[in-house]
Design a protein around this motif. Structure first.
Motif, PDB file in Angstrom:
ATOM      1  N   UNK A 116      12.965  -2.650  -1.135  1.00 52.14           N
ATOM      2  CA  UNK A 116      12.372  -2.375   0.173  1.00 52.14           C
ATOM      3  C   UNK A 116      11.590  -3.601   0.619  1.00 52.14           C
ATOM      4  N   UNK A 117      11.431  -3.742   1.910  1.00 50.51           N
ATOM      5  CA  UNK A 117      10.634  -4.833   2.441  1.00 50.51           C
ATOM      6  C   UNK A 117       9.153  -4.505   2.357  1.00 50.51           C
ATOM      7  N   UNK A 118       8.292  -5.519   2.346  1.00 50.29           N
ATOM      8  CA  UNK A 118       6.850  -5.265   2.348  1.00 50.29           C
ATOM      9  C   UNK A 118       6.449  -4.354   3.503  1.00 50.29           C
ATOM     10  N   UNK A 119       5.579  -3.403   3.182  1.00 47.78           N
ATOM     11  CA  UNK A 119       5.170  -2.413   4.169  1.00 47.78           C
ATOM     12  C   UNK A 119       6.022  -1.169   4.182  1.00 47.78           C
ATOM     13  N   UNK A 120       7.113  -1.195   3.452  1.00 46.81           N
ATOM     14  CA  UNK A 120       8.020  -0.055   3.412  1.00 46.81           C
ATOM     15  C   UNK A 120       7.569   1.022   2.444  1.00 46.81           C
ATOM     16  N   UNK A 121       8.413   2.053   2.302  1.00 45.16           N
ATOM     17  CA  UNK A 121       8.089   3.214   1.468  1.00 45.16           C
ATOM     18  C   UNK A 121       9.246   3.548   0.531  1.00 45.16           C
TER      19      UNK A 121
END
Length: 121
Positions: free
Chosen positions: A12-17
Motif C-alpha cells: 500500500x502507499x503511505x497514508x493507505x489502509x
C-alpha cells in the motif's frame, strides 16, 4: 494442536489502509489472549497490539491511534485495522495466541506464519 492462520497484508502507499485477520483454532474451550507482532529485517519482534480474552486492549506507543484491534466472529479471532500507514510500518506481521497476554513474544504459545505488509510509494 492449535493452528493460527493470518490473512490480509500486501502493499500500500503511505497514508493507505490494510486489514489483517487472524483465527486460532484446534482446542475447543480455550480462550486466548490474541496479539499482533511485527518484525522487520535486523530488528526484534515487537508487539503492535493485543486483546485479552476479556476484550480489553493494548497498543504500542508507535501506533499513535492509527491501528485498531477488534474481535472477529469467534472468541479466538481478531482483526487489525491499520490506517494512515507509514513506510516504517513495513514488516512481517505475526498473529499470536497465548494464555498470559503480555507483550513478550516468548510468552505466546501459538504463532501464525506471518504476512508481509509493505508501505511504499
Amino acid at each position: 494442536q492449535v493452528q493460527v492462520v493470518e490473512s490480509g497484508g500486501g502493499s500500500v502507499q503511505p497514508g493507505g489502509s490494510l486489514r489483517l485477520s487472524c483465527v486460532a483454532s484446534g482446542r475447543s474451550g480455550d480462550r486466548y489472549a490474541m496479539a499482533w507482532f511485527r518484525q522487520s529485517p535486523g530488528k526484534e519482534r515487537e508487539c503492535v497490539a493485543r486483546m485479552w480474552s476479556g476484550g480489553s486492549t493494548y497498543y504500542a506507543d508507535f501506533v499513535e491511534g492509527r491501528f485498531f484491534i477488534t474481535r472477529g466472529n469467534t472468541q479466538n479471532s481478531v482483526q487489525l485495522q491499520m490506517d494512515h500507514l507509514k513506510p516504517e510500518d513495513t514488516a512481517v506481521y505475526y498473529c499470536a495466541a497465548g494464555f498470559k497476554g503480555t507483550t513478550a513474544p516468548s510468552e505466546y504459545e501459538y504463532w501464525g506464519a506471518g504476512t508481509q505488509v509493505t508501505v511504499s510509494s
